[in-house]
Design a protein around this motif. Sequence first.
Motif, PDB file in Angstrom:
ATOM      1  N   ARG A 167      -2.723  -8.073   6.555  1.00 46.89           N
ATOM      2  CA  ARG A 167      -1.312  -8.024   6.952  1.00 46.89           C
ATOM      3  C   ARG A 167      -0.728  -6.635   6.709  1.00 46.89           C
ATOM      4  O   ARG A 167      -0.007  -6.092   7.562  1.00 46.89           O
ATOM      5  CB  ARG A 167      -0.530  -9.083   6.185  1.00 46.89           C
ATOM      6  N   ALA A 168      -1.041  -6.049   5.561  1.00 47.71           N
ATOM      7  CA  ALA A 168      -0.534  -4.711   5.259  1.00 47.71           C
ATOM      8  C   ALA A 168      -1.041  -3.700   6.287  1.00 47.71           C
ATOM      9  O   ALA A 168      -0.290  -2.820   6.740  1.00 47.71           O
ATOM     10  CB  ALA A 168      -0.947  -4.300   3.850  1.00 47.71           C
ATOM     11  N   ARG A 169      -2.295  -3.810   6.655  1.00 44.05           N
ATOM     12  CA  ARG A 169      -2.865  -2.909   7.667  1.00 44.05           C
ATOM     13  C   ARG A 169      -2.194  -3.129   9.023  1.00 44.05           C
ATOM     14  O   ARG A 169      -1.829  -2.171   9.715  1.00 44.05           O
ATOM     15  CB  ARG A 169      -4.366  -3.174   7.757  1.00 44.05           C
ATOM     16  N   ALA A 170      -2.028  -4.385   9.411  1.00 45.80           N
ATOM     17  CA  ALA A 170      -1.460  -4.691  10.727  1.00 45.80           C
ATOM     18  C   ALA A 170      -0.007  -4.255  10.836  1.00 45.80           C
ATOM     19  O   ALA A 170       0.438  -3.834  11.910  1.00 45.80           O
ATOM     20  CB  ALA A 170      -1.590  -6.186  11.017  1.00 45.80           C
ATOM     21  N   LEU A 171       0.741  -4.356   9.745  1.00 46.86           N
ATOM     22  CA  LEU A 171       2.138  -3.924   9.786  1.00 46.86           C
ATOM     23  C   LEU A 171       2.252  -2.428  10.035  1.00 46.86           C
ATOM     24  O   LEU A 171       3.262  -1.957  10.570  1.00 46.86           O
ATOM     25  CB  LEU A 171       2.852  -4.313   8.487  1.00 46.86           C
ATOM     26  N   GLN A 172       1.226  -1.676   9.668  1.00 42.24           N
ATOM     27  CA  GLN A 172       1.194  -0.252   9.988  1.00 42.24           C
ATOM     28  C   GLN A 172       0.692  -0.028  11.414  1.00 42.24           C
ATOM     29  O   GLN A 172       1.312   0.696  12.196  1.00 42.24           O
ATOM     30  CB  GLN A 172       0.300   0.491   8.999  1.00 42.24           C
TER      31      GLN A 172
END
Length: 421
Positions: free
Chosen positions: A392-397
């Motif tokens: 999720r953290a990667r996708a939000l970027q």
Amino acid sequence: MQILWLVKTTLPQAAAACGLAGASDVSGSWLTGQLAALQAHPALHLTVLCVGKAEAAGRADGVDYRIVTGTAAFAPLLQQLRPDLVHIWGTEYDAAAAMAEAAKAAGLPVLFSIQGVMRDCAAHLCDGVPAAYRRSGALWHTLDRIVPGELLDTMQASFDALAAKEAALLAQARYVTGRTAFDRSACAALAPAARYFACNETLRPLFYTGTPWHAREFGAAPVLFLPQGNYPLKNLHTALRALPAVLAAYGDAQLVIAGWPPLDKGPLLRPVIDRMFPYKRYCKQLAAELGIAGHIRYTGPLDAAAMRQAYLEADVFLLPSCCENSPNSLGEAMLLGLPCVAAAVGGIPSMLENGREGLLYGDALDDKALADAVLRILQSADGGMALGRAARARALQTHDAARNAGELEQIYKTILQEEQP
């Protein structure tokens, strides 16, 4: 800047602005998110030209929409609208080539967005499907021309033709945008004279909001979610072969597949339908042979809200595709924090780091590796929560709407500066 988009389907915003019935986002087009984000950029004046089934025009939220049924209007529209730049989304359809030709005649720069890479999709379309299902006789081809089915040799010929169109178009391209190392490499091969710009996708707005996925107590009944299984490139057949190993550990596990189940019109028509839809017949027979038919459920088509709910109700997301560039479904699953298992093909390794943000396995057809990865998540102490949070953290970027819109605007500016005499 006056920018003209060409899109090969009717976007939900275009349908709504033009007053067309049935405006929805079942198609899952990520362009809806990119378009919404660009509306916050007042320096951009967008006209979105969609290829659809009915001629229409409308305006909403500062964007002009045109829906056309053919390509004859392209040259007159360019003369009327006088855009600074034409942005063509997708490279394999006839309207893209027609617009590129019209823009060239009008002296306008063209930016192409690679969506899939048809060269590789065509090469891997039927990987792992027995030859008996890939060939159909003259009788079935005759019937297919009257009542279209999904004959795999016809599908293969169509994919090969699309790959040839894409190659011819990109060979003349001067500006291309893409998202992954995979499509950058494809661009280097297919469009060697083009300047390549990296710009990530902005996904459907609904997937950025609300409560993310959380692990649940699933007991013996975990849910594995496959976002598409209707044609062989998506590799449902390997997911089916992997399911018995999961069932050996979790006897009530379910494989949930977004989309329609195989068509069945009763015993009289069943043999004909089975021959006209050979991949669905193969998967149906494979499920029966493996004794897993009772553990498979199709959802029917899902709009954004229903798709989001399906992710949240799953325990593992599966993407065993034989070829992908930057699949929207993987991005959506990552945005929600759902632990993902995917084949390490195409652009997928550019989106998800193996072992930290999800699990990748090497050979898309390796059902044992797929099952092992699924079981690793199901049997982990946290049910995949750590993988999901990192994803999720990667996708939000990766899918940050404001950043991606800003980068796309900058790409437009860079091209127009290069085009100045």
